[in-house]
Design an enzyme around this catalytic site. Structure first.
Site, short mmCIF file in Angstrom:
data_model
loop_
_atom_site.label_atom_id
_atom_site.label_comp_id
_atom_site.label_asym_id
_atom_site.label_seq_id
_atom_site.Cartn_x
_atom_site.Cartn_y
_atom_site.Cartn_z
N LYS A 141 -49.35 -16.20 12.22
CA LYS A 141 -49.74 -16.15 13.62
C LYS A 141 -51.36 -16.18 13.78
CE LYS A 141 -46.10 -13.23 15.82
NZ LYS A 141 -45.85 -12.19 16.46
N GLU A 156 -48.74 0.29 10.30
CA GLU A 156 -48.03 -0.84 10.10
C GLU A 156 -46.96 -0.86 8.94
OE1 GLU A 156 -47.20 -4.62 11.81
OE2 GLU A 156 -48.50 -3.14 12.54
#
Length: 468
Positions: free
Chosen positions: A227, A269
């Site tokens: 991304k 994360e």
């Protein structure tokens, strides 16, 4: 580690035709390159003796009364490397300059020609990282006789915009970058990697770039994905694309200069990818590693392995490696997010709205963890986990010094976030929820009543006493 990611549909037999249109004739063509020219060759199977380069692409031709229609099926292959390399800025280590090259003959030729034809590199560096490592990077390039341009930029979430992308592109243009052989290098946190990735994908339609993460969050997340993006219209990553780097180089030594809060931010994360999704489903041992050694990882800043015993004696390298492997397993088969049912969206249902609303008071991982914390309560309310399992997960979050509640998360924000989710997820909420400590699934049928009861209990149990 090396990854071949196929982002096209490689098993398409033939295109679908509209039911109301009569097809008179259909043909399937392979594409063969002969003497530099591509030509169509008909037939379902090519003759084994055919000479020339055969493309994986096909052209389907349909002749109808209204005219002719051509459908192109062209698989797109992205190949990129994710490489751990300690001492990335050590002059004896040429990974930063040549580590992206996979062809051994090309690599040897470049090494032999550096003395007569210097390499050229354009680097975008986060301003804070430049203040810490700029001189070391300069010395590295000088030692390798590299012609370079280093562009320090304030790559913060507040500045994550097309304006910064354009500034990078203007400087790249001035440098006269060769889009084939001179990859742009991004050194910084996730914002820096995202912005540079978007700029590289726009310059001459696609210029190779290299990611060097300097925070724990970007180490296990942004660096290994495809991304790119910037914020737009007050929405997080509204503009962007799926163009992976030619390589990502991971050096854990950068993390030693990161603040404790930012390391905790990165642990969120890891907890998302490896604990609540991957560790609880595939690598439960990793959840237990984070649960047991979270404080050690924070104290050591992922640098030291002293003081641990047995299989967990190197908690830093084990946990980061498992996080990266888990991320790659999820990304490789769905690099372009053709499948919207993504377990990696856990923690990303309400966090984008929350993060943008309170910017810059919450870091990305902190917002994600608050989202995960609430969703654990939703899972408990749905009967997907026991009270003991819920408390164990929340306790692990607290041990990693992550926030589990925020006053700006209201039922109105939750409902608005889920409505936005519907708009961009094919009309379905696609809510990833953990099932105990061993599984997770995507749900589309969580009732408003369940969300409200979970919200009430979440607030009652986790809201700080001074706010009651």
């Amino acid at each position: 580690m090396s990854l071949d990611a196929n982002t096209g549909k490689t098993h398409v037999e033939e295109p679908l035709e509209c039911n109301n249109i009569a097809v008179i004739k259909k043909n399937e063509f392979h594409l063969v390159q002969v003497k530099g020219t591509w030509k169509r060759k008909s037939g379902n199977k090519l003759n084994k003796n055919i000479k020339g380069r055969v493309s994986a692409a096909k052209i389907y031709e349909s002749t109808m009364e209204q005219g002719t229609s051509w459908t192109v099926v062209s698989p797109i292959i992205f190949t990129y490397k994710v490489t751990e390399s300690l001492g990335l800025l050590d002059p004896s280590n040429d990974t930063l300059l040549l580590g992206h090259i996979r062809d051994p003959q090309q690599l040897e030729a470049l090494r032999n020609s550096i003395s007569t034809k210097p390499l050229r590199r354009f680097v975008v560096m986060d301003q804070t990282v430049y203040n810490l490592y700029g001189c070391q990077l300069t010395d590295y390039f000088e030692a390798h006789n590299v012609l370079y341009r280093i562009l320090p930029l304030p790559t913060t979430e507040e500045n994550k915009s097309m304006e910064l992308v354009m500034r990078i592109l203007e400087e790249v243009h001035k440098f006269s970058l060769d889009r084939r052989t001179e990859p742009i290098i991004a050194i910084g946190g996730g914002v820096c990697l995202d912005i540079v990735g978007l700029a590289a994908s726009l310059y001459r339609r696609r210029t190779p770039y290299i990611r060097v993460p300097t925070t724990l969050l970007s180490y296990v997340d942004a660096s290994v994905g495809a991304k790119t993006g910037v914020n737009f219209a007050n929405c997080k990553n509204k503009l962007g694309g799926y163009i992976p780097p030619v390589a990502a180089f991971l050096d854990r030594s950068f993390i030693q200069t990161v603040s404790r809060r930012h390391i905790s931010n990165g642990l969120a994360e890891m907890l998302k990818m490896c604990a609540l999704q991957m560790a609880l489903m595939k690598h439960r041992g990793l959840f237990e590693l984070l649960e047991t050694n979270g404080q050690f990882l924070l104290d050591s800043k992922f640098q030291s392995d002293s003081g641990l015993q047995g299989d967990n004696k190197d908690a830093a390298s084990v946990s980061t490696r498992m996080a990266i492997e888990a991320m790659l397993e999820e990304l490789a088969p769905n690099l372009w997010e053709d499948d919207l049912d993504r377990l990696v969206d856990f923690g990303h249902l309400i966090s984008p709205e929350l993060e943008m609303k309170v910017l810059p008071s919450l870091l990305h991982g902190e917002a994600v963890n608050i989202d995960m914390s609430y969703m654990v309560y939703v899972a408990r309310e749905r009967g997907l986990m026991t009270e003991e399992e819920k408390l164990r997960i929340i306790g692990c979050m607290g041990g990693l010094e992550l926030p589990v509640w925020h006053q700006d998360v209201t039922m109105a924000l939750v409902q608005h976030s889920l409505c936005e989710r519907l708009k961009h997820s094919g009309g379905l909420v696609r809510m990833p929820l953990p099932i105990g400590l061993g599984h997770a699934e995507i749900y589309n049928d969580t009732s408003d009543d369940t969300l409200y009861r979970a919200f009430e209990k979440w607030c009652d149990e986790l809201r700080p006493s001074d706010l009651n």
